[in-house]
Write a protein that holds these residues in place. Structure first.
Motif, PDB file in Angstrom:
ATOM      1  N   UNK A   1       0.802  -1.220   0.000  1.00  0.00           N
ATOM      2  CA  UNK A   1       0.000   0.000   0.000  1.00  0.00           C
ATOM      3  C   UNK A   1       0.836   1.271   0.000  1.00  0.00           C
ATOM      4  N   UNK A   2       2.153   1.129   0.059  1.00  0.00           N
ATOM      5  CA  UNK A   2       3.058   2.277   0.139  1.00  0.00           C
ATOM      6  C   UNK A   2       2.711   3.188   1.311  1.00  0.00           C
ATOM      7  N   UNK A   3       2.242   2.581   2.393  1.00  0.00           N
ATOM      8  CA  UNK A   3       1.847   3.312   3.588  1.00  0.00           C
ATOM      9  C   UNK A   3       3.073   3.670   4.427  1.00  0.00           C
ATOM     10  N   UNK A   4       3.027   4.867   4.993  1.00  0.00           N
ATOM     11  CA  UNK A   4       4.099   5.291   5.888  1.00  0.00           C
ATOM     12  C   UNK A   4       3.757   4.872   7.312  1.00  0.00           C
ATOM     13  N   UNK A   5       4.805   4.546   8.046  1.00  0.00           N
ATOM     14  CA  UNK A   5       4.662   4.193   9.457  1.00  0.00           C
ATOM     15  C   UNK A   5       5.652   5.040  10.245  1.00  0.00           C
ATOM     16  N   UNK A   6       5.507   5.023  11.548  1.00  0.00           N
ATOM     17  CA  UNK A   6       6.437   5.747  12.414  1.00  0.00           C
ATOM     18  C   UNK A   6       7.339   4.741  13.114  1.00  0.00           C
ATOM     19  N   UNK A   7       8.640   4.969  13.008  1.00  0.00           N
ATOM     20  CA  UNK A   7       9.621   4.112  13.667  1.00  0.00           C
ATOM     21  C   UNK A   7      10.278   4.932  14.770  1.00  0.00           C
ATOM     22  N   UNK A   8      10.163   4.447  16.003  1.00  0.00           N
ATOM     23  CA  UNK A   8      10.786   5.081  17.163  1.00  0.00           C
ATOM     24  C   UNK A   8      12.049   4.295  17.487  1.00  0.00           C
ATOM     25  N   UNK A   9      13.179   4.978  17.549  1.00  0.00           N
ATOM     26  CA  UNK A   9      14.453   4.294  17.745  1.00  0.00           C
ATOM     27  C   UNK A   9      15.422   5.165  18.526  1.00  0.00           C
ATOM     28  N   UNK A  10      16.552   4.586  18.903  1.00  0.00           N
ATOM     29  CA  UNK A  10      17.586   5.324  19.625  1.00  0.00           C
ATOM     30  C   UNK A  10      18.928   5.142  18.925  1.00  0.00           C
ATOM     31  N   UNK A  11      19.611   6.263  18.703  1.00  0.00           N
ATOM     32  CA  UNK A  11      20.984   6.195  18.209  1.00  0.00           C
ATOM     33  C   UNK A  11      21.905   6.274  19.432  1.00  0.00           C
ATOM     34  N   UNK A  12      23.156   6.653  19.245  1.00  0.00           N
ATOM     35  CA  UNK A  12      24.073   6.680  20.382  1.00  0.00           C
ATOM     36  C   UNK A  12      23.817   7.848  21.329  1.00  0.00           C
ATOM     37  N   UNK A  13      23.021   8.844  20.896  1.00  0.00           N
ATOM     38  CA  UNK A  13      22.828  10.035  21.710  1.00  0.00           C
ATOM     39  C   UNK A  13      21.415  10.257  22.233  1.00  0.00           C
ATOM     40  N   UNK A  14      20.392   9.928  21.441  1.00  0.00           N
ATOM     41  CA  UNK A  14      19.037  10.293  21.852  1.00  0.00           C
ATOM     42  C   UNK A  14      17.976   9.437  21.160  1.00  0.00           C
ATOM     43  N   UNK A  15      16.735   9.684  21.571  1.00  0.00           N
ATOM     44  CA  UNK A  15      15.582   9.002  20.995  1.00  0.00           C
ATOM     45  C   UNK A  15      15.100   9.787  19.783  1.00  0.00           C
ATOM     46  N   UNK A  16      14.761   9.059  18.724  1.00  0.00           N
ATOM     47  CA  UNK A  16      14.336   9.707  17.491  1.00  0.00           C
ATOM     48  C   UNK A  16      13.129   8.971  16.903  1.00  0.00           C
ATOM     49  N   UNK A  17      12.420   9.688  16.002  1.00  0.00           N
ATOM     50  CA  UNK A  17      11.282   9.101  15.313  1.00  0.00           C
ATOM     51  C   UNK A  17      11.330   9.538  13.857  1.00  0.00           C
ATOM     52  N   UNK A  18      11.082   8.596  12.952  1.00  0.00           N
ATOM     53  CA  UNK A  18      11.011   8.887  11.527  1.00  0.00           C
ATOM     54  C   UNK A  18       9.702   8.335  10.987  1.00  0.00           C
ATOM     55  N   UNK A  19       9.068   9.107  10.110  1.00  0.00           N
ATOM     56  CA  UNK A  19       7.864   8.631   9.430  1.00  0.00           C
ATOM     57  C   UNK A  19       8.284   8.283   8.013  1.00  0.00           C
ATOM     58  N   UNK A  20       8.120   7.019   7.644  1.00  0.00           N
ATOM     59  CA  UNK A  20       8.665   6.547   6.381  1.00  0.00           C
ATOM     60  C   UNK A  20       7.974   5.270   5.932  1.00  0.00           C
ATOM     61  N   UNK A  21       8.372   4.780   4.784  1.00  0.00           N
ATOM     62  CA  UNK A  21       7.910   3.509   4.247  1.00  0.00           C
ATOM     63  C   UNK A  21       9.033   2.488   4.384  1.00  0.00           C
ATOM     64  N   UNK A  22       8.714   1.310   4.881  1.00  0.00           N
ATOM     65  CA  UNK A  22       9.689   0.231   4.989  1.00  0.00           C
ATOM     66  C   UNK A  22       9.772  -0.476   3.636  1.00  0.00           C
ATOM     67  N   UNK A  23      10.974  -0.550   3.067  1.00  0.00           N
ATOM     68  CA  UNK A  23      11.168  -1.182   1.767  1.00  0.00           C
ATOM     69  C   UNK A  23      11.587  -2.632   1.890  1.00  0.00           C
ATOM     70  N   UNK A  24      12.364  -2.946   2.951  1.00  0.00           N
ATOM     71  CA  UNK A  24      12.852  -4.319   3.117  1.00  0.00           C
ATOM     72  C   UNK A  24      13.283  -4.530   4.556  1.00  0.00           C
ATOM     73  N   UNK A  25      13.407  -5.808   4.909  1.00  0.00           N
ATOM     74  CA  UNK A  25      13.940  -6.201   6.209  1.00  0.00           C
ATOM     75  C   UNK A  25      15.079  -7.181   5.985  1.00  0.00           C
ATOM     76  N   UNK A  26      16.152  -7.014   6.743  1.00  0.00           N
ATOM     77  CA  UNK A  26      17.208  -8.013   6.772  1.00  0.00           C
ATOM     78  C   UNK A  26      17.198  -8.602   8.182  1.00  0.00           C
ATOM     79  N   UNK A  27      18.116  -9.504   8.458  1.00  0.00           N
ATOM     80  CA  UNK A  27      18.187 -10.061   9.808  1.00  0.00           C
ATOM     81  C   UNK A  27      18.552  -8.996  10.836  1.00  0.00           C
ATOM     82  N   UNK A  28      19.231  -7.935  10.382  1.00  0.00           N
ATOM     83  CA  UNK A  28      19.741  -6.941  11.324  1.00  0.00           C
ATOM     84  C   UNK A  28      19.196  -5.536  11.138  1.00  0.00           C
ATOM     85  N   UNK A  29      18.600  -5.227   9.987  1.00  0.00           N
ATOM     86  CA  UNK A  29      18.205  -3.847   9.702  1.00  0.00           C
ATOM     87  C   UNK A  29      16.846  -3.731   9.036  1.00  0.00           C
ATOM     88  N   UNK A  30      16.247  -2.558   9.239  1.00  0.00           N
ATOM     89  CA  UNK A  30      15.081  -2.136   8.479  1.00  0.00           C
ATOM     90  C   UNK A  30      15.629  -1.254   7.367  1.00  0.00           C
TER      91      UNK A  30
END
Length: 93
Positions: free
Chosen positions: A47-76
Motif C-alpha cells: 500500500x506504500x503506507x508510511x509508518x512511524x519508527x521510534x528508535x535510539x541512536x548513540x545520543x538520543x531518541x528519534x522518530x522517523x515517518x517513512x515507508x519500509x522497503x525491506x527487512x534483513x536479519x539486522x536492519x530495516x
C-alpha cells in the motif's frame, strides 16, 4: 506523538551512529517488534503506507515517518538504502 522522541528526516539517518546493544530487554517486546516490522513491510510493499519508527541512536531518541522497503536479519531498509538497526528500534506505529 511521544514528545521524548525527536523527529528526524530519513535522509539524515545515514549520518547517525548506532550502538550494537539491544534496546529492548524483554523477549515479549522483541517478539512484538518483529511482528510490527513484518506488518510495516507488508504495508510498505502493498500500500506504500508510511509508518512511524521510534528508535535510539548513540545520543538520543528519534522518530522517523517513512515507508519500509525491506527487512534483513539486522536492519530495516528504507528508501535509498538507508537502514536502521533492528536492535535499536523501540516501537513501530
Amino acid at each position: 506523538m511521544d514528545t521524548q522522541f525527536q523527529i528526524i528526516e530519513k535522509e539524515n539517518i545515514a549520518d547517525l551512529k548506532f550502538p550494537h546493544s539491544e534496546i529492548l530487554n524483554d523477549d515479549k517486546a522483541i517478539d512484538q517488534r518483529t511482528t510490527e516490522l513484518k506488518r510495516a513491510l507488508s504495508l510498505g510493499n502493498l500500500e506504500h503506507s508510511k509508518i512511524q519508527i521510534y528508535f535510539e541512536d548513540e545520543f538520543s531518541k528519534k522518530m522517523v515517518e517513512t515507508t519500509v522497503w525491506a527487512l534483513t536479519d539486522e536492519s530495516v531498509v528504507l528508501k535509498k538504502g538507508v537502514g536502521i538497526p533492528i536492535n535499536r528500534i523501540v516501537k513501530i506505529t
